[in-house]
Write a protein that holds these residues in place. Structure first.
Motif, PDB file in Angstrom:
ATOM      1  N   LYS B  76     -32.253  20.265  52.951  1.00  0.00           N
ATOM      2  CA  LYS B  76     -31.812  18.919  52.560  1.00  0.00           C
ATOM      3  C   LYS B  76     -30.305  18.864  52.298  1.00  0.00           C
ATOM      4  N   ILE B  77     -29.552  19.474  53.185  1.00  0.00           N
ATOM      5  CA  ILE B  77     -28.092  19.414  53.045  1.00  0.00           C
ATOM      6  C   ILE B  77     -27.471  19.434  54.444  1.00  0.00           C
ATOM      7  N   ASN B  78     -26.423  18.650  54.632  1.00  0.00           N
ATOM      8  CA  ASN B  78     -25.763  18.588  55.936  1.00  0.00           C
ATOM      9  C   ASN B  78     -24.791  19.750  56.082  1.00  0.00           C
ATOM     10  N   VAL B  79     -25.065  20.645  57.042  1.00  0.00           N
ATOM     11  CA  VAL B  79     -24.167  21.790  57.238  1.00  0.00           C
ATOM     12  C   VAL B  79     -23.284  21.603  58.484  1.00  0.00           C
ATOM     13  N   TRP B  80     -23.243  20.400  59.014  1.00  0.00           N
ATOM     14  CA  TRP B  80     -22.335  20.054  60.114  1.00  0.00           C
ATOM     15  C   TRP B  80     -22.530  21.002  61.310  1.00  0.00           C
ATOM     16  N   PHE B  81     -23.797  21.351  61.577  1.00  0.00           N
ATOM     17  CA  PHE B  81     -24.116  22.265  62.679  1.00  0.00           C
ATOM     18  C   PHE B  81     -23.944  21.541  64.014  1.00  0.00           C
ATOM     19  N   ARG B  82     -23.236  22.187  64.926  1.00  0.00           N
ATOM     20  CA  ARG B  82     -23.007  21.585  66.241  1.00  0.00           C
ATOM     21  C   ARG B  82     -23.095  22.666  67.311  1.00  0.00           C
ATOM     22  N   GLN B  83     -24.027  22.519  68.262  1.00  0.00           N
ATOM     23  CA  GLN B  83     -24.193  23.514  69.325  1.00  0.00           C
ATOM     24  C   GLN B  83     -23.356  23.116  70.534  1.00  0.00           C
ATOM     25  N   GLY B  84     -22.079  23.497  70.490  1.00  0.00           N
ATOM     26  CA  GLY B  84     -21.196  23.224  71.619  1.00  0.00           C
ATOM     27  C   GLY B  84     -21.004  24.450  72.502  1.00  0.00           C
ATOM     28  N   VAL B 145     -20.801  25.881  62.298  1.00  0.00           N
ATOM     29  CA  VAL B 145     -21.251  25.180  61.085  1.00  0.00           C
ATOM     30  C   VAL B 145     -20.058  25.053  60.145  1.00  0.00           C
ATOM     31  N   PHE B 146     -20.204  24.221  59.114  1.00  0.00           N
ATOM     32  CA  PHE B 146     -19.226  24.192  58.030  1.00  0.00           C
ATOM     33  C   PHE B 146     -19.780  25.115  56.937  1.00  0.00           C
ATOM     34  N   PRO B 147     -19.113  26.245  56.674  1.00  0.00           N
ATOM     35  CA  PRO B 147     -19.721  27.256  55.795  1.00  0.00           C
ATOM     36  C   PRO B 147     -20.033  26.788  54.373  1.00  0.00           C
ATOM     37  N   TRP B 148     -19.179  25.971  53.764  1.00  0.00           N
ATOM     38  CA  TRP B 148     -19.380  25.653  52.339  1.00  0.00           C
ATOM     39  C   TRP B 148     -20.743  25.051  52.012  1.00  0.00           C
ATOM     40  N   PRO B 149     -21.164  23.955  52.703  1.00  0.00           N
ATOM     41  CA  PRO B 149     -22.471  23.399  52.340  1.00  0.00           C
ATOM     42  C   PRO B 149     -23.634  24.359  52.587  1.00  0.00           C
ATOM     43  N   PHE B 150     -23.446  25.292  53.519  1.00  0.00           N
ATOM     44  CA  PHE B 150     -24.468  26.315  53.746  1.00  0.00           C
ATOM     45  C   PHE B 150     -24.697  27.118  52.462  1.00  0.00           C
ATOM     46  N   ILE B 151     -23.588  27.475  51.791  1.00  0.00           N
ATOM     47  CA  ILE B 151     -23.660  28.229  50.537  1.00  0.00           C
ATOM     48  C   ILE B 151     -24.344  27.385  49.456  1.00  0.00           C
ATOM     49  N   TRP B 152     -23.897  26.128  49.342  1.00  0.00           N
ATOM     50  CA  TRP B 152     -24.494  25.269  48.306  1.00  0.00           C
ATOM     51  C   TRP B 152     -25.969  25.052  48.580  1.00  0.00           C
ATOM     52  N   GLY B 153     -26.343  24.954  49.841  1.00  0.00           N
ATOM     53  CA  GLY B 153     -27.752  24.759  50.196  1.00  0.00           C
ATOM     54  C   GLY B 153     -28.610  25.925  49.743  1.00  0.00           C
ATOM     55  N   TYR B 154     -28.165  27.141  50.072  1.00  0.00           N
ATOM     56  CA  TYR B 154     -28.924  28.328  49.638  1.00  0.00           C
ATOM     57  C   TYR B 154     -28.934  28.450  48.114  1.00  0.00           C
ATOM     58  N   ALA B 155     -27.764  28.181  47.471  1.00  0.00           N
ATOM     59  CA  ALA B 155     -27.684  28.333  46.013  1.00  0.00           C
ATOM     60  C   ALA B 155     -28.646  27.361  45.327  1.00  0.00           C
ATOM     61  N   ARG B 156     -28.639  26.108  45.787  1.00  0.00           N
ATOM     62  CA  ARG B 156     -29.501  25.118  45.147  1.00  0.00           C
ATOM     63  C   ARG B 156     -30.980  25.433  45.385  1.00  0.00           C
ATOM     64  N   ALA B 157     -31.310  25.821  46.628  1.00  0.00           N
ATOM     65  CA  ALA B 157     -32.709  26.118  46.935  1.00  0.00           C
ATOM     66  C   ALA B 157     -33.185  27.339  46.140  1.00  0.00           C
ATOM     67  N   ALA B 158     -32.314  28.335  45.992  1.00  0.00           N
ATOM     68  CA  ALA B 158     -32.687  29.532  45.217  1.00  0.00           C
ATOM     69  C   ALA B 158     -32.896  29.160  43.754  1.00  0.00           C
ATOM     70  N   LYS B 159     -31.974  28.360  43.206  1.00  0.00           N
ATOM     71  CA  LYS B 159     -32.101  27.953  41.798  1.00  0.00           C
ATOM     72  C   LYS B 159     -33.386  27.149  41.578  1.00  0.00           C
TER      73      LYS B 159
END
Lengths: 91, 396
Positions: B76-84, B145-159
């Motif tokens: 549930k977080i936008n990680v700006w993933f783009r398959q170019g 991807v944009f790395p920052w939201p990836f970190i926040w996504g894992y951190a929030r899901a783990a918490k």
């Protein structure tokens, strides 16, 4: 200020978005920068960092922190200008 | 219920903690010396690719890209993933042969990678100067991807699953008994004011957290922490610099990587051109400071590759550390002693992209205690055995 007040105009970060970061437990300015993206746009924090630092100090009751680590260059520089520089020395 | 202490709240530590909690290990503490995204996880270029030269890396990254693709839905977080796609090119004959062999291997592993002829190269990136280009390969499934939201996504899901994430906490020692780690000595930290070195200062008294298992995911800091246990790791920090331009309207499809000079660049979903280049030599040890030499070297390489970039302005540059091993493969799995220590380091600058799949495998390894063929191949004892696995598609 209203919740929709724009703290970082380059990256469209609003007051309530910074408040949400603080509520999520991010009580240092480097974390708030990375959680909200403030200060990463055109001005590189020159317009928004003071407002964010002040908000952080108000909410945490702590003395204001140092600014975010400044990222060179000081102002946007065209790649063509950089390519024409020497600058092979370290530093 | 076992208690696991994970050292390092980068993407690998957080992905491991999340996967441990998903498997029922709820008593997990993740510590980090500074703020989240402060190490390589917050400083990398966000590339995610399956084009590698070893079958192990290709197969792992195929799976990791699938996790990246589903990440926004699951977390549930936008990680700006783009398959170019990733477009690799080379200007030497020797590298061209490597590239062809790698593409053949990637095809055997089920990837649609193909060699590009000059007209196809021009069609995919019309702005790219093909001067001196000997060969190019393209896999449309690679991306950024944009790395920052990836970190926040894992951190929030783990918490949300009960994991404790404790930033600004450094490891200062270990307590051991009978060949096992029984406690991790920790100390609160704060950022050192007004210096750009990203050092931390002590901000409280040391204390001990008891543990049944320890996972060391501290990237470039791993050798220093392992040394506190008397364990000598062969990996070394190696500074890499990146810069980002003003945002542009979308024009660049793939991440372009030149294996000859280590130049790479891509366009993020934010519109910026983000890239780096190999610069040698670099300062010893963990160093996250920026240099002017990088900026001018990168500008020359990028303007040569894409002449129209000359008028585009650089907004900011920063640095982070690769965690390099002697053979180019990571160091993962339990060690002989202390027997409850699991290593996960030495990821050669592609730890971020590999963490989604490695976090799952590490959690399984810690929970079951079983060693898979992968963990046997990538174990620390391979250096003593002399059975090394080489990887030649390292960027930068």
């Amino acid at each position: 200020m209203t919740a929709k007040a724009m703290l970082c105009r380059c990256e469209d970060v609003t007051l309530d978005e910074v408040m949400e970061a603080l509520d999520a437990g991010h009580h240092d300015i480097e974390s708030v920068k990375r959680y909200t993206g403030f200060g990463t746009g055109w001005c590189q924090g020159k317009q928004c960092v003071l407002a964010c630092a002040r908000l952080l100090a108000q909410v945490t009751g702590r003395a204001p922190e140092m600014p975010i680590t400044p990222r060179p260059p000081l102002h946007p520089v065209p790649l063509g200008v950089l390519a024409s520089l020497g600058g092979d020395e370290e530093g | 219920m076992p208690r696991v202490v994970v050292i390092g709240a980068g993407i690998l530590g957080l992905a491991t903690a999340y996967n441990l909690a998903k498997r029922g290990v709820k008593d997990v503490l993740v510590v980090d010396r500074a703020y989240l995204c402060g190490g390589a996880s917050g400083r990398n270029g966000g590339g995610v690719r399956a084009q590698f030269s070893s079958e192990t890396n290709i197969r792992l990254m195929r799976e990791s890209i699938e996790i990246c693709r589903d990440f926004a839905t699951e977390m549930k977080i936008n990680v700006w993933f783009r398959q170019g796609g990733y477009l690799f090119l080379t200007r030497t004959a020797a590298r061209a042969r490597d590239l062809e062999e790698n593409v053949a291997l990637q095809n055997r592993c089920g990837l649609p990678t193909r060699m590009l002829d000059p007209s196809e190269l021009h069609r995919i990136v019309p702005e790219l100067s093909s001067e001196g280009v000997r060969a190019a390969s393209f896999n449309p499934g690679d991306g950024v991807v944009f790395p920052w939201p990836f970190i926040w996504g894992y951190a929030r899901a783990a918490k949300d699953l009960g994991v404790t994430v404790r930033p600004f906490t450094e490891v200062v020692g270990f307590e051991t008994r009978g060949g096992r780690v029984t406690g991790v000595r920790l100390r609160p930290t704060r950022l050192s004011p007004l210096d750009a070195t990203d050092e931390v200062l002590p901000a409280g008294d040391p204390y001990t957290e008891a543990c049944d298992d320890v996972v060391l995911c501290a990237g470039a800091w791993s050798p220093k922490i392992a040394a506190l246990l008397g364990l000598a790791l062969p990996n070394k920090p190696h500074r890499h610099e990146i810069c980002s331009t003003e945002p542009l309207k979308p024009w660049l499809g793939p991440l372009v990587a030149d294996l000859t000079d280590g130049l790479y660049f891509s366009q993020s979903m934010r519109g910026e051109i983000v890239g780096g280049v190999a610069v040698e030599p670099v300062p010893e040890g963990v160093n996250q400071q920026s240099s002017r030499r990088f900026l001018t070297t990168y500008a020359r390489a990028l303007v040569r590759a894409i002449p129209t970039m000359a008028g585009v302005r650089v907004l900011r540059q920063w640095a982070g550390c690769y965690d390099l091993t002697p053979d180019g493969s990571p160091i993962v799995g339990r060690v002989a002693e202390p027997s409850n220590l699991t290593l996960a380091c030495g990821f050669m600058g592609h730890g971020f992209m590999m963490a989604p799949v490695m976090g799952r495998l590490l959690a399984e390894h810690v929970v079951t205690g079983q060693t898979s063929p992968l963990f046997a191949r990538w174990g620390l004892d391979r250096f003593a055995r002399g059975e090394l696995e080489h990887e030649n598609m390292i960027i930068g």
